[in-house]
Design an enzyme around this catalytic site. Structure first.
Site, PDB file in Angstrom:
ATOM      1  N   ASP A 112      -3.982   3.316  14.338  1.00  0.00           N
ATOM      2  CA  ASP A 112      -3.147   3.805  13.083  1.00  0.00           C
ATOM      3  C   ASP A 112      -3.904   5.133  12.767  1.00  0.00           C
ATOM      4  O   ASP A 112      -4.599   5.788  13.474  1.00  0.00           O
ATOM      5  CB  ASP A 112      -3.069   2.805  11.857  1.00  0.00           C
ATOM      6  CG  ASP A 112      -4.353   2.745  11.165  1.00  0.00           C
ATOM      7  OD1 ASP A 112      -5.641   3.451  11.545  1.00  0.00           O
ATOM      8  OD2 ASP A 112      -4.563   1.784  10.242  1.00  0.00           O
ATOM      9  N   ARG A 150       0.763  -1.187   0.078  1.00  0.00           N
ATOM     10  CA  ARG A 150      -0.041   0.021  -0.164  1.00  0.00           C
ATOM     11  C   ARG A 150       0.742   1.241  -0.016  1.00  0.00           C
ATOM     12  O   ARG A 150       1.531   1.529   0.920  1.00  0.00           O
ATOM     13  CB  ARG A 150      -0.840   0.204   1.243  1.00  0.00           C
ATOM     14  CG  ARG A 150      -1.803   1.408   1.205  1.00  0.00           C
ATOM     15  CD  ARG A 150      -3.114   1.457   1.976  1.00  0.00           C
ATOM     16  NE  ARG A 150      -3.033   1.162   3.707  1.00  0.00           N
ATOM     17  CZ  ARG A 150      -3.545   1.054   4.435  1.00  0.00           C
ATOM     18  NH1 ARG A 150      -4.856   1.284   4.227  1.00  0.00           N
ATOM     19  NH2 ARG A 150      -3.322   0.977   5.937  1.00  0.00           N
TER      20      ARG A 150
END
Length: 532
Positions: free
Chosen positions: A447, A163
């Site tokens: 996160d 990613r």
């Protein structure tokens, strides 16, 4: 190829010279020159669209792409090592995590250079070094305590899906023609240049998770990047495979269109639920009380607007022969409290059973101990089948009103919820500034997405003069009072002075209490990193 005017502004990174070769940098420069201006135009289009939503309080399916939604078309078949995605593990690309993720028993590892990482130059380059080694099966790690980590030779390793950063982020440590390179093009370009041919020779391919897109035009840009990159390096067209995270509310209205734009290069969509919640708050932050959500902890996938989003995603994917991948189970098992574990594992199992029952083809976990739980649930539904793409959800009908039905979410705003948001944002930001993008807080893997929810809720509550369940109005002064108290508690338990809580507090106030809403908390945080 044009002469290269490229400058590395970051410090030296161990083995960075193996990644930042003249040839690799020239390739990144060619991507920037070819696509950088289009990226800028698309960011301007984002701002214009958000301003329109601010005026109307409304999003809808696009009339100009009705033919795409009505058309009978499919995406390209998934390659062999992306046919079965029943369990995917996510995590940053540090060396230990890389080995543990590949060994975890998950079918796929989302090698995260975005929300679970930070754009410290050592992470940007070091992550590429680790992926380079992992792909060639030459990676090992010895901890400071002397424990050695190596790849298992007796089992299938997880397929790597990397990613890169979102379109909004610029890499200030790498300049082309005097300007920062688009971060997504740095991450994609370095990985593709060094690894595409190697992956193909090993029977896999260059696979990517694409984050934070807001429109099919942004998907078109990615498709053009893939086409250009494959042609430049002599990789057959269609070798790249992408999975797009539907993690913004405008993208939820363009799932068909996103699949269509990437139809030669896409294998599925993912229900990126935490960023999706952040996006809902962000997009409708000034659209009145009907878009104000209760405490973060009380908003889940059973909330009506989230349920509509998830079911529409499955229906759309399967109609187009694409995989639907479920959301994150963020729980981190405790080594000390089995009672906490039992409750959490039951919630994870319930979540995965709902996803598998809805037709998802696999789902995410954040910790290796959750891989068996997720696998068992999907094994029970899939059996020997690699996926359930053949399960068409013709029974699902989702309207714009369903996707925007935030008001029916049960729950309230509480003093505890406010305090939790402040604490999580502070602890996460401080760790982020030190280079940690995935942070365990109260047995949950936080996160950037979850920190964004925390600060965005506070901004929305303050600007809508929302009330706690006891009638107290959420004001900036109240938030600062809670902030003072949480800072005192945190500092009393902090080890030494080698921390960045003062910077974390300053950035928190900027992104949670300023009059003007800051689009991403990581942008001012990145400025602080670059300046330090």
């Amino acid at each position: 190829m044009e002469p290269v005017d490229i400058q590395i502004a970051g410090d030296e990174v161990e083995r960075g010279g193996e990644i930042l070769t003249p040839e690799a940098l020239a390739f990144v420069a060619s991507l920037q020159r070819q696509f950088g201006a289009r990226r800028d135009e698309l960011l301007a289009a984002r701002r214009a669209r958000r301003e329109e939503v601010s005026r109307t309080g409304r999003l809808d399916f696009l009339p100009e792409t009705a033919d795409v939604r009505a058309g009978d078309w499919k995406v390209a078949p998934a390659p062999a090592d992306l046919q079965d995605r029943r369990v995917e593990i996510t995590g940053p690309t540090d060396r230990k995590m890389t080995i543990n993720a590949l060994n975890s028993g998950a079918r796929v590892w989302l090698a995260d250079m975005e929300d679970a990482s930070t754009p410290h130059w050592s992470n940007v380059v070091g992550g590429q070094v680790n992926l380079y080694d992992a792909i060639r099966r030459q990676i090992s790690f010895t901890s400071p305590q002397g424990k050695t980590y190596e790849l298992k030779q007796d089992q299938r390793l997880a397929t790597i899906v990397m990613r890169p950063r979102g379109w909004h982020f610029d890499e200030q440590h790498l300049l082309v023609d005097g300007a920062p390179v688009v971060g997504a093009l740095v991450d994609f370009g370095l990985y593709f240049f060094h690894n595409a041919k190697e992956l193909v020779e090993r029977g896999s391919g260059p696979y990517f998770y694409l984050p934070k897109m807001e429109s099919h035009l942004e998907a078109r840009l990615w498709n053009d990047v893939f086409t250009f990159a494959q042609a430049e390096l002599g990789i057959p067209h269609g070798t790249v495979r992408a999975t797009v995270l539907i993690e913004t509310i405008p993208a939820a209205f363009e799932m068909d269109e996103i699949l269509y734009e990437l139809r030669d290069h896409i294998s599925g969509l993912n229900a990126g639920r935490w960023d999706y919640l952040f996006s809902v708050i962000k997009y409708f932050r000034d659209s009145g009380p009907s878009f104000v959500l209760p405490d973060r902890a009380s908003v889940g996938m059973t909330s009506p607007f989230m349920r509509a989003y998830a079911q529409l995603l499955v229906k759309t994917c399967h109609r187009r022969n694409a995989h639907a991948i479920g959301g994150m189970a963020a729980f981190i098992p405790s080594r000390k409290d089995e009672e906490v574990n039992a409750r959490a594992f039951a919630k994870v199992r319930e979540d995965k059973e709902r996803e598998a029952g809805d037709g998802f083809d696999g789902s995410w976990v954040a910790h290796p101990d959750l891989v068996p739980v997720c696998r068992e649930v999907f094994d029970g539904v899939l059996g020997d089948r690699p996926n359930q793409v053949e399960r068409q959800r013709d029974d699902v009908e989702v309207s714009a009103d369903d996707l925007l039905d935030v008001a029916s979410t049960p729950g309230s705003i509480t003093a505890e919820g406010l305090r939790d948001n402040v604490e999580v944002a502070l602890l996460y930001l401080e760790a982020w500034l030190r280079g940690l993008g995935a942070v365990g807080i109260h047995n949950l893997m936080e996160d950037a997405a979850t920190a964004e929810i925390s600060r965005s809720q506070i901004w929305q509550w303050v600007h809508n003069e929302s009330k706690l369940d006891d009638g107290t109005v959420v004001t900036a002064d109240l938030v600062r009072q809670v902030l003072d108290e949480e800072m005192a508690t945190i500092l009393a338990g902090a080890d030494g002075t080698d921390h960045r809580f003062a910077d974390a507090r300053r950035i928190f106030e900027e992104v949670a209490l300023a009059d003007e809403y800051v689009d991403f908390l990581t942008l001012p945080a990145y400025d602080a990193v670059v300046a330090s």
